[in-house]
Design an enzyme around this catalytic site. Sequence first.
Site, PDB file in Angstrom:
ATOM      1  N   LYS A   1      36.358  53.596  33.776  1.00  0.00           N
ATOM      2  CA  LYS A   1      36.706  53.164  35.129  1.00  0.00           C
ATOM      3  C   LYS A   1      37.322  54.351  35.862  1.00  0.00           C
ATOM      4  O   LYS A   1      38.358  54.893  35.454  1.00  0.00           O
ATOM      5  CB  LYS A   1      37.687  51.998  35.067  1.00  0.00           C
ATOM      6  CG  LYS A   1      38.096  51.470  36.430  1.00  0.00           C
ATOM      7  CD  LYS A   1      39.033  50.279  36.280  1.00  0.00           C
ATOM      8  CE  LYS A   1      39.450  49.736  37.632  1.00  0.00           C
ATOM      9  NZ  LYS A   1      40.381  48.603  37.503  1.00  0.00           N
TER      10      LYS A   1
ATOM     11  N   GLY B   1      28.844  49.674  37.615  1.00  0.00           N
ATOM     12  CA  GLY B   1      29.610  48.711  38.383  1.00  0.00           C
ATOM     13  C   GLY B   1      30.455  49.387  39.432  1.00  0.00           C
ATOM     14  O   GLY B   1      30.690  50.598  39.402  1.00  0.00           O
TER      15      GLY B   1
ATOM     16  N   GLY C   1      34.069  48.370  41.774  1.00  0.00           N
ATOM     17  CA  GLY C   1      35.127  47.401  42.015  1.00  0.00           C
ATOM     18  C   GLY C   1      35.966  47.755  43.215  1.00  0.00           C
ATOM     19  O   GLY C   1      35.662  48.681  43.973  1.00  0.00           O
ATOM     20  N   GLY C   2      37.082  47.026  43.387  1.00  0.00           N
ATOM     21  CA  GLY C   2      37.942  47.234  44.542  1.00  0.00           C
ATOM     22  C   GLY C   2      38.641  48.574  44.531  1.00  0.00           C
ATOM     23  O   GLY C   2      39.069  49.065  45.571  1.00  0.00           O
ATOM     24  N   PHE C   3      38.780  49.212  43.331  1.00  0.00           N
ATOM     25  CA  PHE C   3      39.514  50.473  43.253  1.00  0.00           C
ATOM     26  C   PHE C   3      38.679  51.612  42.674  1.00  0.00           C
ATOM     27  O   PHE C   3      39.216  52.625  42.250  1.00  0.00           O
ATOM     28  CB  PHE C   3      40.785  50.287  42.421  1.00  0.00           C
ATOM     29  CG  PHE C   3      41.740  49.315  43.031  1.00  0.00           C
ATOM     30  CD1 PHE C   3      42.452  49.652  44.160  1.00  0.00           C
ATOM     31  CD2 PHE C   3      41.894  48.047  42.498  1.00  0.00           C
ATOM     32  CE1 PHE C   3      43.336  48.752  44.731  1.00  0.00           C
ATOM     33  CE2 PHE C   3      42.771  47.150  43.075  1.00  0.00           C
ATOM     34  CZ  PHE C   3      43.495  47.494  44.202  1.00  0.00           C
ATOM     35  N   GLY C   4      37.371  51.450  42.635  1.00  0.00           N
ATOM     36  CA  GLY C   4      36.554  52.547  42.168  1.00  0.00           C
ATOM     37  C   GLY C   4      35.297  52.089  41.454  1.00  0.00           C
ATOM     38  O   GLY C   4      34.911  50.931  41.528  1.00  0.00           O
TER      39      GLY C   4
ATOM     40  N   ASP D   1      43.389  38.134  39.850  1.00  0.00           N
ATOM     41  CA  ASP D   1      42.003  38.353  40.307  1.00  0.00           C
ATOM     42  C   ASP D   1      41.017  37.855  39.255  1.00  0.00           C
ATOM     43  O   ASP D   1      40.075  38.544  38.878  1.00  0.00           O
ATOM     44  CB  ASP D   1      41.760  39.831  40.600  1.00  0.00           C
ATOM     45  CG  ASP D   1      40.510  40.042  41.464  1.00  0.00           C
ATOM     46  OD1 ASP D   1      40.042  39.063  42.075  1.00  0.00           O
ATOM     47  OD2 ASP D   1      39.994  41.173  41.506  1.00  0.00           O
TER      48      ASP D   1
ATOM     49  N   VAL E   1      32.600  52.164  37.869  1.00  0.00           N
ATOM     50  CA  VAL E   1      32.605  52.101  36.411  1.00  0.00           C
ATOM     51  C   VAL E   1      31.322  52.759  35.903  1.00  0.00           C
ATOM     52  O   VAL E   1      30.235  52.496  36.420  1.00  0.00           O
ATOM     53  CB  VAL E   1      32.687  50.641  35.913  1.00  0.00           C
ATOM     54  CG1 VAL E   1      32.752  50.603  34.389  1.00  0.00           C
ATOM     55  CG2 VAL E   1      33.898  49.946  36.508  1.00  0.00           C
TER      56      VAL E   1
END
Length: 830
Positions: free
Chosen positions: A537, A516, A518-521, A635, A523
């Site tokens: 994460k 995955g 996401g907005g900050f890195g 979120d 997974v």
Amino acid sequence: MRKSSTILPYCLVVSLFVLVSSSSGTDTIQQLQNISDGQTLVSAGGIFVLGFFSPGDSGKRYLGIWFAVSNTTIVWVANRDKPLNDSSGILRIDTSGNLVLTGNPPNTIFWSTGQTSSVGATARLLDSGNFVLREGSSPTAGDFLWQSFDHPTDTMLAGMKIGPDYRTERDRNLTAWRNATDPSPGRFTYKLDPRGMGQPFVLDNTRVIFRSGPWNGIQFSGTPSMKTYPRFRSTVVQNQDEAYYQFMVTQPATLTRLMIDNSGKLTRSLWDGEKLDWLELWRSDRDRCGEYAYCGPNGVCNSDASLACNCLPGFRARNQEQWDFQNWSGGCVRNTSLNCTDGDGFRLERGMKLPDTVNSTVHVEMNLDKCRESCWRNCSCVAYASANTSGGESGCITWIGDLIDMRTFGEVEDGQNIYIRLAKADLEILGKPSKKKHETIIAITVGLALVLLFLVLWGYCSWRKRNQNAEAIIEDGSRHQTVNNGLTDENNDLPLFDLGTIALATNKFADSHKIGKGGFGCVYKGQFADGQEVAVKRLSLKYGEGIEEFKTEVRLIAKLQHRNLVRLLGCCIGGGERLLVYEYMPNSSLDAFIFGDVQKRRLLDWEKRLDIILGIARGLLYLHQDSRLRVIHRDLKAANILLDEAMNPKISDFGTARIFERNQMEDNTVKIVGTIGYMSPEYIMSGKFSEKSDIFSFGVLVLEIISGRKNQWVSQKNFHMKLLANAWRLCTENQSDRLLDDMLGLPSQFSDVLRCIQVGLLCVQESPDDRPTIQEVVLMLANRTSVLPQPEKPGFFKPTTIVAAAQWFADSCSSSSSVNVITLTNVEGR
């Protein structure tokens, strides 16, 4: 002795006659024989059974035919209009050769064939499911006096004909049962319309609700290619005696049926001998484009697109305002009127379901070239196509007036080519790109190539740096010991992992382990030496604020423990890395199921979707009210709902969450973070957020789970939140059933669906004060008898043009009083 020897043969003959007359298992009734309630006829191959039955718990008795493998699958009913009230029914051939059904009051006729024979008659149940009456005593003698295939009920079998018989003036149609316990003729009919090229319709009384498309020599242009079903061979025949559609099976052991049910759905099924159940191969309502004229005149439906309807090239919406709100019934009109004297031409559209042929003409001996010329010379002709693709494009069909009920298919072989007549001006606009466009395309291509080259080089350098760093950590774990780096003492009970251990578990953060982003890195999936699977994460270093999100998530999740929240196992700060270690969710995230492929969407039936909605609500209740901290998630979306092995939902990703004091109602922020489509209007416009912001996101999520559609925010034609606007419109028009995911059908507990839709709309109301609290939401969902308030208009941001939207974003980012940054996250399941 003589007397005894005379009586014995007579007794044997009488006994044999009685045995044959009353036996079950034979396939034939001779004249003066009968079948009473409790006895059956069985076809010679043991495929079909004829006898008496009661549908459901009705208590009424009917004479019918069913498959031997499934005695609940009734394929034909004799006395569907006149049931017996008891088990007195007797089927027999009377002295005139007529096949009759009688019962109480004695000798009352409940059904008959109305046929007679001077030489006697024989009735037989064939392995095709056809029940026939023949003249004479032989079960194979002569032609049929009468056959059940000429009088179908709700089911079509192989060899049966559907369509008009001009000789007998009989129209052979399928008519649905009135309901599950009443086989009398209901509202819905399946029939062949012989006009044009011959096309089957489903009618609700007299209103058309589904059309298969015209026959092109191989298939109906609106149904999947028959290559998908190699066991079937279909045909349509039209001559002076009759017009009919018929399908046959190519393998004798194939058990199949085409049935129309009491909701108007047409289904083709195949018996699965291993599962001992019917396998659904195709159905008329498999997607939204199955509805007749769904996109109105000159509109084209595409079930795979986010917006189902588009106008044909060279056409525009008749009413743009209604079109923007997804009311497509008005259809489309031409941009430019046709002018026969000024260079009208034709544009090819591939892979299409051909329009309704009611207003068409078939030219049997005309090829496509001559057809084009003929259509061009006729100012009323608006389109043409091949009429018989199985014969080398022999024959053609032309249309006048509006083109009704068209759709496009993803695969060209599932549709047909059609040539649409357009004015010269529209053809020029739709033709080759101008020189300026060519230059623009070249410039964009070169620019993209340079950007791609830069990204490849940057990615390679980053990969080498990460790989070297991970190898160094593994070789010398002491060189980068994990440190607390700002985490307070209250988090000491949270395990701190060594970076080398995590690098080994994720194979040095290999791309093959990435599950995955996401907005900050990113997974990654990892596995420790003891076999435990985890999700790691890894915060990206390019976000300067990432360390704050990391600390926030550690502080929050370490204190939050609930079955509907993802569990944090530990963290790591060291060697320039910031890592969170979670429990691994094998079923990924919710969005992979509700927005995924057909197989995944079918795994979520209504009961499971309702469980997921309730689980998310309980998790949100814990965050807002029941935990030691009062948390606003900020979120909440489908990608942040993870599913465990039992498909239980767990809220994840607390990097943007905020802690509220117990008496605090709302807060403001200068940095707006979240996902477009889930953020509440007051949060987008002014930065204000509260519990009601999460409630808005929850309402969007509920409507997405029910509909299987994303709440897409803006597009070039339509800037409102499409899902919310559509759900509101359907609710106010009492058509909420049209919001359902195509994979769900119509759930038996439809009241629960309506309740969830209403709760979702209550949660997305424009004013935060009008939205319920999460406690009220949980009560609404759990208490099925409570009366819900009527929702007000949903809140959604609606710029009128692309320029206005761009200006809004620019103003938001350049405001002197605040800096609003909308962070678009796209976290996949982990």
